[in-house]
Design a protein around this motif. Structure first.
Motif, mmCIF file in Angstrom:
data_model
loop_
_atom_site.group_PDB
_atom_site.id
_atom_site.type_symbol
_atom_site.label_atom_id
_atom_site.label_comp_id
_atom_site.label_asym_id
_atom_site.label_seq_id
_atom_site.Cartn_x
_atom_site.Cartn_y
_atom_site.Cartn_z
ATOM 1 N N PRO A 55 0.816 -1.225 0.000
ATOM 2 C CA PRO A 55 0.000 0.000 0.000
ATOM 3 C C PRO A 55 0.847 1.270 0.000
ATOM 4 N N GLY A 56 1.954 1.257 0.706
ATOM 5 C CA GLY A 56 2.826 2.438 0.719
ATOM 6 C C GLY A 56 3.433 2.714 -0.643
ATOM 7 N N ALA A 57 3.855 1.654 -1.331
ATOM 8 C CA ALA A 57 4.436 1.830 -2.666
ATOM 9 C C ALA A 57 3.372 2.303 -3.648
ATOM 10 N N LEU A 58 2.151 1.815 -3.485
ATOM 11 C CA LEU A 58 1.061 2.238 -4.363
ATOM 12 C C LEU A 58 0.756 3.721 -4.182
#
Length: 107
Positions: A55-58
């Protein structure tokens, strides 16, 4: 006058060492065939790499894309405004010159 004469550095004195000749083996090296019963089974390669986004990379990818779109839009709008201001300035100059030339011909 010596400042107009170039001075060149001394030539390189490096000499490359002689490369030793490669030893020729008496018998060609052939890999031994492993016993098929003990050889491990080949692992099939995946057809395409697996990409897992956290989710952080997204969120980072979305924020980066948004920033790129905003910066590109800002640059394009600035260029358009610069062209519009220049065109307006040239048009005003043309009207002033036309007015001056017409008033000069009337006199």
């Amino acid at each position: 006058m010596s400042m107009f004469r170039p001075t060149y550095p001394p030539p390189d004195t490096y000499t490359a060492p002689a490369t030793p000749a490669a030893p020729s083996p008496a018998a060609p090296l052939v890999p031994a065939d492993p016993d098929p019963a003990t050889a491990p089974a080949p692992v099939p390669a995946p057809s395409r790499p697996v990409l897992q986004l956290t989710p952080g990379a997204l969120v980072a990818v979305a924020a980066g894309g948004t920033a790129a779109v905003l910066v590109t839009g800002t640059v394009l709008v600035s260029l358009f405004l610069a062209v519009a201001v220049t065109a307006t300035s040239v048009a005003v100059c043309a009207v002033v010159l036309r007015s001056l030339l017409n008033s000069q011909h009337r006199r």
